[in-house]
Write a protein that holds these residues in place. Structure first.
Motif, PDB file in Angstrom:
ATOM      1  N   PHE A 263      68.720  14.421  46.094  1.00 42.46           N
ATOM      2  CA  PHE A 263      68.890  15.612  45.301  1.00 42.46           C
ATOM      3  C   PHE A 263      69.287  16.816  45.827  1.00 42.46           C
ATOM      4  N   CYS A 264      69.940  16.571  46.999  1.00 41.36           N
ATOM      5  CA  CYS A 264      70.362  17.848  47.716  1.00 41.36           C
ATOM      6  C   CYS A 264      71.610  18.483  47.127  1.00 41.36           C
ATOM      7  N   TYR A 265      72.501  17.569  46.795  1.00 38.83           N
ATOM      8  CA  TYR A 265      73.632  18.068  45.933  1.00 38.83           C
ATOM      9  C   TYR A 265      73.369  18.285  44.568  1.00 38.83           C
ATOM     10  N   ILE A 266      72.347  17.590  43.806  1.00 42.28           N
ATOM     11  CA  ILE A 266      71.965  17.905  42.695  1.00 42.28           C
ATOM     12  C   ILE A 266      71.365  19.294  42.605  1.00 42.28           C
ATOM     13  N   GLN A 270      72.570  22.563  40.635  1.00 41.75           N
ATOM     14  CA  GLN A 270      71.651  23.278  39.897  1.00 41.75           C
ATOM     15  C   GLN A 270      71.416  24.886  40.068  1.00 41.75           C
ATOM     16  N   PHE A 271      71.617  25.017  41.372  1.00 48.55           N
ATOM     17  CA  PHE A 271      71.674  26.336  41.735  1.00 48.55           C
ATOM     18  C   PHE A 271      72.518  27.013  41.283  1.00 48.55           C
ATOM     19  N   PHE A 318      63.677  26.537  37.632  1.00 45.97           N
ATOM     20  CA  PHE A 318      62.323  26.805  38.529  1.00 45.97           C
ATOM     21  C   PHE A 318      61.679  25.500  38.902  1.00 45.97           C
ATOM     22  N   ILE A 319      61.908  24.375  38.231  1.00 44.61           N
ATOM     23  CA  ILE A 319      61.277  22.894  38.626  1.00 44.61           C
ATOM     24  C   ILE A 319      61.686  22.735  40.083  1.00 44.61           C
ATOM     25  N   PHE A 320      63.153  22.869  40.245  1.00 45.24           N
ATOM     26  CA  PHE A 320      63.634  22.151  41.755  1.00 45.24           C
ATOM     27  C   PHE A 320      63.085  23.073  42.465  1.00 45.24           C
ATOM     28  N   THR A 368      66.763  20.441  50.236  1.00 45.32           N
ATOM     29  CA  THR A 368      67.848  21.608  50.674  1.00 45.32           C
ATOM     30  C   THR A 368      68.670  21.641  49.436  1.00 45.32           C
ATOM     31  N   VAL A 369      69.354  22.894  49.213  1.00 47.18           N
ATOM     32  CA  VAL A 369      70.374  23.227  48.576  1.00 47.18           C
ATOM     33  C   VAL A 369      71.598  22.749  49.188  1.00 47.18           C
ATOM     34  N   GLY A 370      72.125  21.382  49.030  1.00 48.84           N
ATOM     35  CA  GLY A 370      73.483  21.023  49.677  1.00 48.84           C
ATOM     36  C   GLY A 370      73.340  21.188  51.240  1.00 48.84           C
ATOM     37  N   LYS A 371      72.085  21.059  51.743  1.00 54.93           N
ATOM     38  CA  LYS A 371      71.967  20.714  53.153  1.00 54.93           C
ATOM     39  C   LYS A 371      72.305  22.315  53.877  1.00 54.93           C
ATOM     40  N   MET A 372      72.259  23.397  52.977  1.00 56.58           N
ATOM     41  CA  MET A 372      72.598  24.669  53.516  1.00 56.58           C
ATOM     42  C   MET A 372      71.290  25.572  53.593  1.00 56.58           C
ATOM     43  N   SER A 373      70.374  25.551  52.562  1.00 54.51           N
ATOM     44  CA  SER A 373      69.148  26.239  52.401  1.00 54.51           C
ATOM     45  C   SER A 373      67.989  25.565  52.040  1.00 54.51           C
ATOM     46  N   ASP A 374      66.660  25.826  52.084  1.00 53.43           N
ATOM     47  CA  ASP A 374      65.638  25.017  51.499  1.00 53.43           C
ATOM     48  C   ASP A 374      65.393  25.747  50.100  1.00 53.43           C
TER      49      ASP A 374
END
Length: 398
Positions: A263-266, A270-271, A318-320, A368-374
């Motif tokens: 789910f990190c790249y998903i 999404q972000f 909001f879910i993610f 994480t958001v693409g392994k950059m931030s939580d």
């Protein structure tokens, strides 16, 4: 090479709507026609996306921002949904490993553990049905709003043929404003958008199900740490139980890492897309309210479809963010539970197991958001702030 064990999930883990959705996209283990389902989704979505972006290119005019933002928001939602499916298909081996780990946890759970897991599974089923229902209702209301707008329109083209509104704004290679082509195309578009929205809800429910299962395992581990007492077991058995707790903690960490890899790249897509989609739909809401006609009435169909679709996009973001925040918060209590256990009554060689759990729990479990931030609720507020800023800019331009 050893054969992979077939995954047999208990009936109580997934909601029926989610299981049907996973079968529909060819991701349910050992489902028949899985490859065929994937090919159908690739073919139909590629055709729809091509026609959508073809329409956007031909109608990219700033003097009609309302139509442009409406088309762009739907096209982006389709792109994100299709990209999520592709990522899920590419990570099908990890996905099957996650399902296998969940099946093993249910098979090996003790009676007290089953009660905790059943509670988490009930929550998972409830939220899954709610999320999928919300996305389906958003697509249905959007299509209904388009049909109401089309019935009120009296516009005609140069040949005198009425210009009718479609559920999806596509640039088709043939004329389809006349009956019965219009009815056929409209039905196909509506069914495909309804299916895509349900699949989007299913994909969002998937991360909720996995995170809740992880949190259930964390609660079981914390209860076991609280109940670890040298008075209940012999010295040898206490050491064995403490070692099993370390193994269980490592399984939780491995399970969380697999969720992160899926789910990190998903979450990254999404972000980024949620900011643009909420911006476009919010602009439609503001414009529909501000565009008061001579009769002092608001464009109700456009307002209705924009509000419900905007709500679904906001809930999706909001879910993610909430799942990432919830998983991080739950992972912190492992160290607290280890510290509050009766470690001071244990032998030094047994305390090493508790110390190992404390050290490992210092690193939070998160998505994480693409392994950059939580992913966190702070990230959700960032999305909303950016969207509102862009809405004010678009409204000023119009």
């Amino acid at each position: 090479m050893p054969q992979r064990e077939k995954v047999k999930m208990p009936a109580s883990v997934f909601a029926l709507s989610m299981e049907l959705g996973l079968r529909y996209v060819g991701m349910w283990p050992d489902a028949p026609c899985a490859l065929f389902c994937r090919c159908v989704w690739i073919l139909t979505t590629t055709i729809v996306q091509t026609c959508q972006y073809w329409y956007l290119i031909l109608h990219f005019r700033t003097e009609d921002l309302l139509n442009l933002t409406d088309s762009l928001s739907v096209a982006l939602e389709y792109t994100v949904m299709f990209s999520k499916l592709i990522i899920l298909w590419l990570n099908s081996r990890i996905f099957n490993d996650v399902l296998a780990s969940m099946a093993i946890d249910w098979r090996e759970a003790a009676l007290n553990d089953v009660q905790i897991m059943t509670g988490k599974a009930s929550l998972s089923r409830y939220f899954s049905n709610l999320i999928i229902g919300l996305h389906s209702a958003a697509a249905f209301s959007y299509g209904l709003g388009v049909l109401v707008q089309s019935s009120r329109s009296d516009e005609t083209n140069a040949n005198g043929v009425p210009i009718r509104e479609f559920t999806l704004k596509l640039q088709l290679p043939f004329e389809c404003n006349q009956s019965p082509r219009y009815e056929v195309v409209q039905c196909l578009e509506f069914l495909h958008q309804l299916s895509a929205s349900a699949v989007t809800g299913m994909l969002n429910s998937l991360v909720v199900t996995f995170v809740l299962h992880t949190c259930g395992q964390i609660d079981i581990l914390c209860d076991a740490l609280k109940n670890l007492s040298p008075g209940k077991y012999t010295h040898r058995l206490t050491s064995s139980v403490a070692g099993e707790l370390v193994v269980r903690h490592q399984k939780i960490i491995d399970f969380s890492d697999k969720i992160e890899r899926i789910f990190c790249y998903i979450a990254l897509m999404q972000f980024m897309s949620s900011t643009l989609v909420i911006c476009c739909l919010g602009y439609m809401v503001v414009t529909s309210i501000s565009n008061v006609q001579d009769s002092e009435s608001v464009d109700s169909p456009a307002l209705m479809k924009a509000i419900i679709f905007c709500m679904a996009a906001t809930v999706e973001a909001f879910i993610f963010c909430f799942c990432g925040e919830y998983l991080s918060a739950k992972s912190k209590i492992i160290g607290d539970a280890a510290y509050k256990s009766l470690w001071y009554d244990l032998k030094p060689e047994q305390n090493r197991f508790i110390l190992l759990i404390m050290l490992r729990s210092q690193k939070r479990l998160t998505i994480t958001v693409g392994k950059m931030s939580d992913l966190s609720l702070e990230g959700f507020t960032t999305i909303i702030k950016a969207s509102v800023s862009y809405i004010s800019v678009l409204h000023a331009m119009s």
